[in-house]
Enzyme design. Structure first.
Site, PDB file in Angstrom:
ATOM      1  N   ASP A  27      -3.472  -2.217  40.958  1.00 27.33           N
ATOM      2  CA  ASP A  27      -4.754  -1.537  40.738  1.00 27.33           C
ATOM      3  C   ASP A  27      -5.824  -2.566  40.403  1.00 27.33           C
ATOM      4  O   ASP A  27      -5.714  -3.296  39.425  1.00 27.33           O
ATOM      5  CB  ASP A  27      -4.603  -0.540  39.581  1.00 27.33           C
ATOM      6  CG  ASP A  27      -5.911   0.181  39.271  1.00 27.33           C
ATOM      7  OD1 ASP A  27      -6.074   1.325  39.719  1.00 27.33           O
ATOM      8  OD2 ASP A  27      -6.766  -0.409  38.564  1.00 27.33           O
ATOM      9  N   TYR A  62     -13.839  -5.740  38.507  1.00 27.86           N
ATOM     10  CA  TYR A  62     -12.923  -6.668  37.833  1.00 27.86           C
ATOM     11  C   TYR A  62     -13.075  -8.098  38.338  1.00 27.86           C
ATOM     12  O   TYR A  62     -12.521  -9.025  37.729  1.00 27.86           O
ATOM     13  CB  TYR A  62     -11.464  -6.239  38.038  1.00 27.86           C
ATOM     14  CG  TYR A  62     -11.114  -4.858  37.540  1.00 27.86           C
ATOM     15  CD1 TYR A  62     -11.970  -4.115  36.734  1.00 27.86           C
ATOM     16  CD2 TYR A  62      -9.896  -4.269  37.885  1.00 27.86           C
ATOM     17  CE1 TYR A  62     -11.640  -2.843  36.299  1.00 27.86           C
ATOM     18  CE2 TYR A  62      -9.548  -3.001  37.441  1.00 27.86           C
ATOM     19  CZ  TYR A  62     -10.425  -2.289  36.656  1.00 27.86           C
ATOM     20  OH  TYR A  62     -10.089  -1.036  36.227  1.00 27.86           O
ATOM     21  N   LYS A  75     -11.755   0.200  43.396  1.00 30.42           N
ATOM     22  CA  LYS A  75     -12.783   1.133  42.921  1.00 30.42           C
ATOM     23  C   LYS A  75     -14.173   0.616  43.271  1.00 30.42           C
ATOM     24  O   LYS A  75     -14.445  -0.581  43.147  1.00 30.42           O
ATOM     25  CB  LYS A  75     -12.684   1.314  41.398  1.00 30.42           C
ATOM     26  CG  LYS A  75     -11.283   1.625  40.903  1.00 30.42           C
ATOM     27  CD  LYS A  75     -11.222   1.669  39.389  1.00 30.42           C
ATOM     28  CE  LYS A  75      -9.776   1.659  38.919  1.00 30.42           C
ATOM     29  NZ  LYS A  75      -9.150   0.325  39.015  1.00 30.42           N
ATOM     30  N   HIS A  80     -15.648   4.626  40.663  1.00 29.84           N
ATOM     31  CA  HIS A  80     -15.217   4.051  39.382  1.00 29.84           C
ATOM     32  C   HIS A  80     -15.803   4.766  38.168  1.00 29.84           C
ATOM     33  O   HIS A  80     -15.134   4.935  37.147  1.00 29.84           O
ATOM     34  CB  HIS A  80     -15.610   2.561  39.340  1.00 29.84           C
ATOM     35  CG  HIS A  80     -14.848   1.750  38.347  1.00 29.84           C
ATOM     36  ND1 HIS A  80     -14.738   0.386  38.433  1.00 29.84           N
ATOM     37  CD2 HIS A  80     -14.150   2.100  37.224  1.00 29.84           C
ATOM     38  CE1 HIS A  80     -14.008  -0.063  37.429  1.00 29.84           C
ATOM     39  NE2 HIS A  80     -13.653   0.960  36.684  1.00 29.84           N
ATOM     40  N   SER A 126     -12.356   8.177  38.969  1.00 27.10           N
ATOM     41  CA  SER A 126     -12.056   7.439  37.747  1.00 27.10           C
ATOM     42  C   SER A 126     -13.091   7.791  36.681  1.00 27.10           C
ATOM     43  O   SER A 126     -14.297   7.738  36.945  1.00 27.10           O
ATOM     44  CB  SER A 126     -12.069   5.931  38.041  1.00 27.10           C
ATOM     45  OG  SER A 126     -11.834   5.187  36.868  1.00 27.10           O
ATOM     46  N   GLN A 138      -8.084   8.969  37.270  1.00 26.51           N
ATOM     47  CA  GLN A 138      -7.708   7.873  36.370  1.00 26.51           C
ATOM     48  C   GLN A 138      -8.535   7.965  35.094  1.00 26.51           C
ATOM     49  O   GLN A 138      -9.766   7.985  35.134  1.00 26.51           O
ATOM     50  CB  GLN A 138      -7.926   6.520  37.054  1.00 26.51           C
ATOM     51  CG  GLN A 138      -7.314   5.363  36.289  1.00 26.51           C
ATOM     52  CD  GLN A 138      -7.497   4.035  36.981  1.00 26.51           C
ATOM     53  OE1 GLN A 138      -8.359   3.244  36.612  1.00 26.51           O
ATOM     54  NE2 GLN A 138      -6.686   3.763  37.997  1.00 26.51           N
ATOM     55  N   PRO A 198      -2.702   2.464  28.882  1.00 27.43           N
ATOM     56  CA  PRO A 198      -1.501   3.248  28.564  1.00 27.43           C
ATOM     57  C   PRO A 198      -0.826   2.815  27.264  1.00 27.43           C
ATOM     58  O   PRO A 198      -0.107   3.592  26.645  1.00 27.43           O
ATOM     59  CB  PRO A 198      -0.587   3.009  29.770  1.00 27.43           C
ATOM     60  CG  PRO A 198      -1.024   1.682  30.312  1.00 27.43           C
ATOM     61  CD  PRO A 198      -2.515   1.663  30.111  1.00 27.43           C
ATOM     62  N   LEU A 199      -1.097   1.563  26.858  1.00 26.78           N
ATOM     63  CA  LEU A 199      -0.541   1.054  25.600  1.00 26.78           C
ATOM     64  C   LEU A 199      -1.598   1.008  24.503  1.00 26.78           C
ATOM     65  O   LEU A 199      -1.363   0.477  23.425  1.00 26.78           O
ATOM     66  CB  LEU A 199       0.048  -0.349  25.816  1.00 26.78           C
ATOM     67  CG  LEU A 199       1.148  -0.452  26.874  1.00 26.78           C
ATOM     68  CD1 LEU A 199       1.559  -1.900  27.098  1.00 26.78           C
ATOM     69  CD2 LEU A 199       2.357   0.385  26.484  1.00 26.78           C
ATOM     70  N   GLY A 200      -2.775   1.575  24.807  1.00 29.32           N
ATOM     71  CA  GLY A 200      -3.861   1.594  23.832  1.00 29.32           C
ATOM     72  C   GLY A 200      -4.966   0.601  24.118  1.00 29.32           C
ATOM     73  O   GLY A 200      -6.082   0.751  23.625  1.00 29.32           O
ATOM     74  N   GLU A 223       8.570  -7.603  31.541  1.00 27.72           N
ATOM     75  CA  GLU A 223       9.062  -6.663  30.526  1.00 27.72           C
ATOM     76  C   GLU A 223       8.627  -5.232  30.844  1.00 27.72           C
ATOM     77  O   GLU A 223       9.419  -4.289  30.722  1.00 27.72           O
ATOM     78  CB  GLU A 223       8.529  -7.060  29.145  1.00 27.72           C
ATOM     79  CG  GLU A 223       8.836  -6.073  28.030  1.00 27.72           C
ATOM     80  CD  GLU A 223       8.094  -6.395  26.740  1.00 27.72           C
ATOM     81  OE1 GLU A 223       7.506  -5.461  26.147  1.00 27.72           O
ATOM     82  OE2 GLU A 223       8.075  -7.568  26.328  1.00 27.72           O
ATOM     83  N   ASN A 224       7.377  -5.075  31.246  1.00 23.73           N
ATOM     84  CA  ASN A 224       6.822  -3.731  31.439  1.00 23.73           C
ATOM     85  C   ASN A 224       7.546  -2.915  32.490  1.00 23.73           C
ATOM     86  O   ASN A 224       7.615  -1.684  32.395  1.00 23.73           O
ATOM     87  CB  ASN A 224       5.329  -3.818  31.777  1.00 23.73           C
ATOM     88  CG  ASN A 224       4.473  -4.200  30.581  1.00 23.73           C
ATOM     89  OD1 ASN A 224       4.919  -4.113  29.435  1.00 23.73           O
ATOM     90  ND2 ASN A 224       3.248  -4.623  30.831  1.00 23.73           N
TER      91      ASN A 224
END
Length: 312
Positions: free
Chosen positions: A70, A75, A100, A133, A161, A185, A213-215, A267-268
């Site tokens: 994404d 960005y 976007k 966006h 979004s 989104q 998603p993790l804050g 890890e994710n």
């Protein structure tokens, strides 16, 4: 024709798609309301330190089994994404690419030109999912061109979004669109589970995809320190981040955690070798406060975003 292309053309239930059709690394597929299958998990590239770092992050992710990336014009790393896709050696049709459009690119004629420039920046023939966006400016005019881009084969699916900003902007895009949004989104995580918005999009079959998603950085790691999440992580021998991401998957969300650290990227995605129990899911759901970490009014977005043009 590759297996992914065959699957993408089939009409199956979302649950069936998630259970049966998976990419490498056991990432489930979700079926969008236009019939296309999208990898449920991916890499977000917001706040990558640079375009070249983004390229390396994407290569790390693709090697680890990610097949969904994404990005966005805002960005400033679309070129890095495109280079990574080419260098990976993975067939293009096996990688889901989302980008976007920025509000200064909205408007009939104007948006089509912006789409062509986007494809040029990424050196791609098509984009899998294209968002407006932000819900400011002439997003209806932009949508007209986006619909034309779908008909021309330049884009496969359309999304909105941050259209949780007001009922007015959501209702406007839904009433004005011929090709309906396939994905919404929004910021979503255990502290802001967005229950009302999820109910609002359900009748349209719109897939919810979660940013922060993790804050996110603005949370200062609050979710990762939460006692409930940490206790569940300990029980599974997983990290708090993996528990949160697994919760997203089991809730049915599409999730795109951002990372540039190779260890975190790897890890994710290691969340498909275990499941949370119903009781654990309920414990995480009980954390909901509808507490968002990014809070910017629609009026402020109009003032700032419409006066912030993007570089080609």
């Amino acid at each position: 024709m590759t297996l992914l292309m065959v699957l993408a053309s089939m009409m199956v239930s979302t649950t069936y798609a998630q259970e049966i059709y998976k990419t490498v690394a056991d990432v489930p597929m979700v079926q969008l309301n236009n019939g296309i299958l999208m990898p449920q998990f991916g890499l977000g590239t917001f706040l990558q330190p640079s375009d070249s770092v983004c390229e390396q992050s994407c290569l790390t992710a693709l090697k680890a089994g990610y097949r969904h990336i994404d990005t966005a014009h805002a960005y400033n790393d679309e070129a890095g994404v495109g280079r990574a896709v080419k260098k990976s050696g993975i067939p293009r049709e096996e990688i889901w690419i989302t980008s976007k459009l920025w509000p200064t690119e909205y408007g009939e004629g104007k948006t089509m030109e912006a789409i062509d420039k986007m494809l040029e920046r990424m050196q791609l023939d098509y984009i899998d999912l294209l968002y407006v966006h932000q819900p400011v400016g002439d997003f209806v005019g932009a949508w007209r061109d986006m619909e034309k881009a779908v008909a021309m084969g330049k884009v496969r699916a359309l999304g909105i979004s941050n259209f949780d900003a007001s009922d007015e902007v959501f209702n406007k895009i839904m009433s004005e669109s011929r090709v309906k949004p396939a994905v919404l989104q929004i910021e979503c995580h255990p502290y802001a589970q967005r229950l009302a918005m999820r109910e609002k999009v359900k009748p349209y079959g719109i897939q919810v995809e979660c940013w922060f998603p993790l804050g996110g950085a603005m949370s200062n790691g609050a979710l990762l320190r939460d006692p409930v999440i940490c206790s569940i992580a300990e029980a599974h021998g997983k990290t708090p981040a993996q528990i949160i991401l697994r919760w997203h998957i089991q809730e049915g969300f599409s999730v795109i955690p951002g990372a540039s650290n190779p260890d975190y990227i790897r890890e994710n995605i290691r969340i498909f070798d275990f499941e949370l129990t119903d009781e654990e899911m309920a414990r995480i759901r009980s954390l909901n406060q509808e507490k968002r970490f990014f809070n910017m009014s629609l009026e402020e977005k109009e003032r700032v975003y419409l006066n912030t043009p993007m570089k080609d």
